[in-house]
Design an enzyme around this catalytic site. Sequence first.
Site, PDB file in Angstrom:
ATOM      1  CG  ASN A 134      10.735   0.878  -0.847  1.00 12.85           C
ATOM      2  OD1 ASN A 134      11.451   1.867  -0.701  1.00 12.85           O
ATOM      3  ND2 ASN A 134      11.213  -0.336  -0.943  1.00 12.85           N
TER       4      ASN A 134
ATOM      5  N   PRO B 245       0.806  -1.227   0.000  1.00 15.39           N
ATOM      6  CG  PRO B 245      -0.697  -1.525   1.726  1.00 15.39           C
ATOM      7  CD  PRO B 245       0.606  -2.026   1.189  1.00 15.39           C
TER       8      PRO B 245
ATOM      9  NE  ARG C 149       9.949  -0.561   3.028  1.00 14.10           N
ATOM     10  CZ  ARG C 149       8.878   0.220   2.961  1.00 14.10           C
ATOM     11  NH1 ARG C 149       8.668   1.130   3.872  1.00 14.10           N
ATOM     12  NH2 ARG C 149       8.031   0.088   1.978  1.00 14.10           N
TER      13      ARG C 149
END
Length: 264
Positions: A170, A2, A251
């Site tokens: 991301n 999301p 990340r």
Amino acid sequence: MPEGDTVWNTARVLARALTGARLTGSDFRVPQLATTDLTGWRVTDCASRGKHLLIRLDEPTDAAHWTLHSHLRMDGTWRVYAPGERWSARPAHLIRVVLSTATSTAVGYHLHEVALVPTTEEHRLVGHLGPDLLGTDWDPQEAVRRLADRPAESIAEALLDQRNLAGVGNLYKCELLFLRGINPRTRVADVPDLAGLITLAHDLLAANRGRWTQSTTGSLRRGQTSYVYGRRAQPCRRCGTAIRKEELGERVTYWCPRCQPAPT
Ligand SMILES: [Zn+2]
């Protein structure tokens, strides 16, 4: 995964299904709300703030206004089913919340931070967020100011920090930096045009609002929707150099080492 636009879309789907309807039943499969029953409550609004979903409800007497908060993080989702339809989106053990009306059932899977708070206290849950890229009160200057407040941080991490601006995940982070030719490790202080970057972030999310396929290239064809995200070792669409993938902060980041040269 999301991103802000996905959550915005989810809020719209929930709003269409639930707004104005009285709940005929509710089922909370999270310990903090296990005994809560919203039968008879009326849904007044469904909204998103960054990646937070806010379902606003009135008590049966309409005396008090409440907000059911959930966060989708990486893996959460809400689905709307017709009466009698099989709840097939995810395994049943991932169900956290069920809200039923006479005409539809909303099922929340793998939701995080599920909470029911007075609407006047929503700020406790979302007040820390920076300007919302898809909010009606989007404020690019405030987003730039908040980013510039952390000059030593890498731009890749700063874009994901929802306290700076809310809505970039991301995928958009990687794509934005490619489109602006910025190496992900560049310190915020060394990014030449923060305002231009923020404007592009808004334009990318806004362009994908209302559809579920996220594209930053203009193409909706499978395998052609991104420049660098998810394309490790594949040739850069601009220069042919192999796209790199690396952990950066918490990340992974994808980038083209030629189009996004390392800061000197
Ligand atoms: Zn390249």
